[in-house]
Design a protein around this motif. Structure first.
Motif, PDB file in Angstrom:
ATOM      1  N   GLY A 160      99.545  76.547   6.539  1.00  8.16           N
ATOM      2  CA  GLY A 160     100.984  76.641   6.744  1.00  8.16           C
ATOM      3  C   GLY A 160     101.799  76.447   5.481  1.00  8.16           C
ATOM      4  N   CYS A 161     103.125  76.683   5.598  1.00  6.70           N
ATOM      5  CA  CYS A 161     104.016  76.550   4.441  1.00  6.70           C
ATOM      6  C   CYS A 161     105.452  76.323   4.898  1.00  6.70           C
ATOM      7  CB  CYS A 161     103.951  77.818   3.589  1.00  6.70           C
ATOM      8  SG  CYS A 161     104.901  77.692   2.080  1.00  6.70           S
ATOM      9  N   ASN A 162     106.152  75.461   4.144  1.00 10.36           N
ATOM     10  CA  ASN A 162     107.560  75.150   4.477  1.00 10.36           C
ATOM     11  C   ASN A 162     108.526  75.784   3.496  1.00 10.36           C
ATOM     12  OD1 ASN A 162     106.130  73.540   6.191  1.00 10.36           O
ATOM     13  ND2 ASN A 162     106.825  71.590   5.330  1.00 10.36           N
ATOM     14  N   TYR A 163     108.039  76.707   2.623  1.00 11.50           N
ATOM     15  CA  TYR A 163     108.879  77.190   1.518  1.00 11.50           C
ATOM     16  C   TYR A 163     109.812  78.347   1.901  1.00 11.50           C
ATOM     17  CZ  TYR A 163     106.935  74.350  -2.290  1.00 11.50           C
ATOM     18  OH  TYR A 163     106.584  73.317  -3.129  1.00 11.50           O
ATOM     19  N   PHE A 164     109.393  79.242   2.779  1.00  8.14           N
ATOM     20  CA  PHE A 164     110.244  80.360   3.230  1.00  8.14           C
ATOM     21  C   PHE A 164     110.803  81.189   2.073  1.00  8.14           C
ATOM     22  CE2 PHE A 164     110.072  79.625   7.688  1.00  8.14           C
ATOM     23  CZ  PHE A 164     109.820  78.257   7.812  1.00  8.14           C
ATOM     24  N   CYS A 165     109.936  81.594   1.138  1.00  8.31           N
ATOM     25  CA  CYS A 165     110.371  82.528   0.099  1.00  8.31           C
ATOM     26  C   CYS A 165     110.892  83.771   0.826  1.00  8.31           C
ATOM     27  CB  CYS A 165     109.223  82.872  -0.829  1.00  8.31           C
ATOM     28  SG  CYS A 165     108.508  81.405  -1.604  1.00  8.31           S
ATOM     29  N   THR A 166     111.925  84.386   0.274  1.00  7.07           N
ATOM     30  CA  THR A 166     112.652  85.401   1.053  1.00  7.07           C
ATOM     31  C   THR A 166     111.833  86.627   1.421  1.00  7.07           C
ATOM     32  OG1 THR A 166     113.497  86.333  -1.005  1.00  7.07           O
ATOM     33  CG2 THR A 166     114.917  84.734   0.139  1.00  7.07           C
ATOM     34  N   TYR A 167     110.764  86.933   0.692  1.00  2.00           N
ATOM     35  CA  TYR A 167     109.974  88.148   0.972  1.00  2.00           C
ATOM     36  C   TYR A 167     108.762  87.857   1.868  1.00  2.00           C
ATOM     37  CZ  TYR A 167     107.330  85.717  -2.582  1.00  2.00           C
ATOM     38  OH  TYR A 167     106.654  84.744  -3.265  1.00  2.00           O
ATOM     39  N   CYS A 168     108.550  86.607   2.258  1.00  2.50           N
ATOM     40  CA  CYS A 168     107.256  86.215   2.819  1.00  2.50           C
ATOM     41  C   CYS A 168     107.301  85.887   4.309  1.00  2.50           C
ATOM     42  CB  CYS A 168     106.748  84.977   2.064  1.00  2.50           C
ATOM     43  SG  CYS A 168     105.121  84.444   2.606  1.00  2.50           S
ATOM     44  N   THR A 169     106.274  86.327   5.040  1.00  2.23           N
ATOM     45  CA  THR A 169     106.217  86.041   6.482  1.00  2.23           C
ATOM     46  C   THR A 169     105.235  84.926   6.817  1.00  2.23           C
ATOM     47  OG1 THR A 169     104.534  87.747   6.662  1.00  2.23           O
ATOM     48  CG2 THR A 169     106.763  88.350   7.356  1.00  2.23           C
ATOM     49  N   ILE A 170     104.512  84.433   5.802  1.00  2.00           N
ATOM     50  CA  ILE A 170     103.430  83.483   6.106  1.00  2.00           C
ATOM     51  C   ILE A 170     103.904  82.229   6.851  1.00  2.00           C
ATOM     52  CG2 ILE A 170     101.556  82.103   5.122  1.00  2.00           C
ATOM     53  CD1 ILE A 170     101.287  84.277   2.947  1.00  2.00           C
ATOM     54  N   PRO A 171     105.055  81.628   6.499  1.00  2.00           N
ATOM     55  CA  PRO A 171     105.501  80.465   7.276  1.00  2.00           C
ATOM     56  C   PRO A 171     105.673  80.791   8.765  1.00  2.00           C
ATOM     57  CG  PRO A 171     106.713  80.610   5.226  1.00  2.00           C
ATOM     58  CD  PRO A 171     105.927  81.877   5.346  1.00  2.00           C
ATOM     59  N   TYR A 172     106.079  82.033   9.085  1.00  2.00           N
ATOM     60  CA  TYR A 172     106.251  82.436  10.485  1.00  2.00           C
ATOM     61  C   TYR A 172     104.902  82.708  11.133  1.00  2.00           C
ATOM     62  CZ  TYR A 172     110.837  83.305   8.456  1.00  2.00           C
ATOM     63  OH  TYR A 172     112.012  83.160   7.757  1.00  2.00           O
ATOM     64  N   GLY A 183      93.873  77.378   0.908  1.00  2.00           N
ATOM     65  CA  GLY A 183      94.928  77.048   1.868  1.00  2.00           C
ATOM     66  C   GLY A 183      96.040  78.052   1.685  1.00  2.00           C
ATOM     67  N   VAL A 184      97.226  77.736   2.226  1.00  2.00           N
ATOM     68  CA  VAL A 184      98.383  78.620   2.046  1.00  2.00           C
ATOM     69  C   VAL A 184      99.210  78.122   0.855  1.00  2.00           C
ATOM     70  CG1 VAL A 184     100.542  79.420   3.060  1.00  2.00           C
ATOM     71  CG2 VAL A 184      98.509  79.252   4.482  1.00  2.00           C
ATOM     72  N   ASN A 185      99.489  76.843   0.831  1.00  2.00           N
ATOM     73  CA  ASN A 185     100.263  76.201  -0.240  1.00  2.00           C
ATOM     74  C   ASN A 185      99.570  74.877  -0.564  1.00  2.00           C
ATOM     75  OD1 ASN A 185     102.133  75.231  -1.994  1.00  2.00           O
ATOM     76  ND2 ASN A 185     103.900  75.508  -0.641  1.00  2.00           N
ATOM     77  N   LYS A 195     114.124  82.995  -3.741  1.00  2.00           N
ATOM     78  CA  LYS A 195     114.178  81.564  -3.390  1.00  2.00           C
ATOM     79  C   LYS A 195     112.891  80.846  -3.791  1.00  2.00           C
ATOM     80  CE  LYS A 195     117.861  80.964  -0.041  1.00  2.00           C
ATOM     81  NZ  LYS A 195     118.345  82.312   0.264  1.00  2.00           N
ATOM     82  N   ARG A 196     112.390  81.210  -4.976  1.00  2.00           N
ATOM     83  CA  ARG A 196     111.229  80.492  -5.510  1.00  2.00           C
ATOM     84  C   ARG A 196     111.738  79.163  -6.071  1.00  2.00           C
ATOM     85  NH1 ARG A 196     106.424  81.303  -4.179  1.00  2.00           N
ATOM     86  NH2 ARG A 196     105.422  81.376  -6.221  1.00  2.00           N
ATOM     87  N   LYS A 197     110.886  78.177  -6.186  1.00  2.00           N
ATOM     88  CA  LYS A 197     111.338  76.802  -6.503  1.00  2.00           C
ATOM     89  C   LYS A 197     111.188  76.454  -7.989  1.00  2.00           C
ATOM     90  CE  LYS A 197     110.527  75.107  -1.829  1.00  2.00           C
ATOM     91  NZ  LYS A 197     111.790  75.743  -1.457  1.00  2.00           N
TER      92      LYS A 197
END
Ligand code: SF4
Length: 438
Positions: free
Chosen positions: A157-169, A201-203, A275-277
């Motif tokens: 899983g991931c909590n980052y929600f980069c704007t192009y990415c669906t992995i958190p969903y 993992g994912v992140n 929205k990269r960190k």
């Protein structure tokens, strides 16, 4: 779940996408084998087919559908189970495919054997999908195929929600198992004979989010696993790749001098749209830090070309930034629109042919950098973990700093670490080595 056995029954898996999916398929296959199933190749006739799908691009959705249809054609009486990110994100599309029995989302994926109870096909597909905010349980997994290297799942899983990415969903919130349990899993893999573990993992840099522990804590604990010869860290977000981690890898017993860091863009304007960190300056600092402590390290970098908002000038920025970075290889991908992502709202869409052209330029840059990186070590002797596969009378493996080395076939080399002198490089960039010592 009844304690039925399925002796004589065959199961076949097809996995798309990331190392995490392969680790999970491997764990699922072991569960089926414990029930008496025989694992067969996907192209064979089976009683149960499982597609562990991916949805990172429209192309992976399409490939997942083709694999599902292929199995149903091969044996229309077989139980057809679809899981993975495409199942979690687009179950309604899969439900339209005639012959699918179960569509299991990320929360149900590892409970799969509960659904095979009587191998009876269902009139309508059974859809077991929960909202991404409800995907909370961590299921441990590791791959174990060629006996040499194993993908060990340490985070999901991931909590980052980069704007192009669906992995958190698709995979839900960032979570992990305890350090103690993860170390125990690593011990299990070593018991089975693996010499190298790749932390997956994912992140993974966000390890510890659900247990209050830390990634550096995990790295230190795994360094003491008895019999484990090599550990590779798969991909770590630049903002989570701390000095402490780099210093620990440099001083550790078993961590290989190999980093994979997703950059995604070399333009700060595009990084902000994604929205990269981090900003690119931080990325350059990470590379410098690695080079200062581990000059021979392999540094692999991910980059996406053609995201919404990436003007010609911003792409040139990215290209020049990467050109001047002392890295070993790029993984360059064309941007792919994903439903439900914020990036779709960003103006300035880059035409697909331009995306492909930008990727091609990055691939050419990567090939030049990779060749220069490999040529640096010609004449040197490095430890190589040879895999067990014989190909054209040759055997190959990876050096500590992730260079692929091939030498004449000798079955005694399989699944062992030997020092090899890197003698020559051919036009494809493949390196020929000569065994020096054990
Ligand atoms: S860090 Fe960003 S790109 Fe990576 S999985 Fe999370 S949301 Fe996706």
């Amino acid at each position: 779940m009844s304690n039925k056995t399925y002796k004589g029954k065959k199961v076949a898996f097809f996995t798309l996408g990331c190392k995490l999916n392969f680790a999970e398929t491997s764990a699922l296959a072991r569960q089926f084998e414990e029930l008496g199933f025989e694992r067969v190749r996907y192209k064979d006739v089976a009683d149960v087919y499982v597609v562990n799908s991916c949805s990172v691009t429209a192309e992976s959705d399409k490939k997942s559908r083709n694999m599902i249809r292929g199995a149903i054609r091969r044996n229309p009486h077989a139980l057809m189970i679809v899981t993975g990110c495409y199942a979690q994100l687009k179950s309604e599309e899969i439900a339209l495919l005639k012959g699918v029995d179960y569509i299991l989302g990320s929360a149900e994926k590892m409970n799969m054997i509960r659904y095979v109870d009587n191998l009876k096909k269902s009139e309508e597909p059974v859809v077991a999908i929960s909202g991404f905010r409800k995907i909370e349980k961590f299921f441990p997994a590791y791959s174990f195929g060629d006996r040499t290297r194993s993908f060990l799942k340490v985070q999901d899983g991931c909590n980052y929600f980069c704007t192009y990415c669906t992995i958190p969903y698709a995979r839900g919130k960032s979570r992990n198992d305890t350090i103690a349990n993860t170390v125990a899993k690593a011990g299990e893999v070593v018991q089975k004979g693996a010499k190298e573990i790749i932390l997956t993992g994912v992140n993974i840099g966000d390890y510890g989010r659900s247990t209050g522990e830390s990634f550096i804590g995990l790295l230190k604990a795994l360094d003491d696993v008895k019999g484990l010869e090599r550990i590779r860290i798969s991909s770590v977000e630049p903002n989570l790749l701390t000095d402490e981690i780099i210093e620990f890898v440099a001083s550790s017993k078993h961590y290989m001098p190999h980093f994979h860091i997703p950059l995604q863009s070399g333009s700060n304007e595009v990084l902000a749209l994604m929205k990269r960190k981090y900003k690119r300056e931080l990325f350059a600092e990470r590379v410098e830090k690695i080079r200062s402590l581990l000059p021979d390290a392999f540094i692999g970098v991910d980059v996406i070309a053609g995201t919404n908002g990436e003007t010609d000038a911003f792409f040139l920025d990215t290209y020049n930034f990467i050109r001047d970075l002392d890295i070993s290889q790029l993984h360059a991908f064309p941007y792919s629109e994903r439903p439900g992502t914020q990036a779709l709202k960003i103006p300035h869409v880059v035409p697909v042919p331009v995306r492909k052209e930008r990727v091609q330029r990055l691939i050419e840059l990567s090939e030049r950098k990779h060749r220069l990186f490999c040529e640096r070590f010609l004449g040197e002797t490095r430890p190589v973990l040879f895999e067990s596969e014989k190909k054209q009378d040759a055997i190959s493996g990876w050096t500590d700093n992730y260079i692929r080395v091939t030498t004449d076939w000798d079955k005694n080399l399989a699944n062992k670490i030997y020092h090899a002198k890197l003698e020559s490089i051919d036009e494809t960039g493949s390196i020929k080595g000569k065994i020096i010592t054990g």
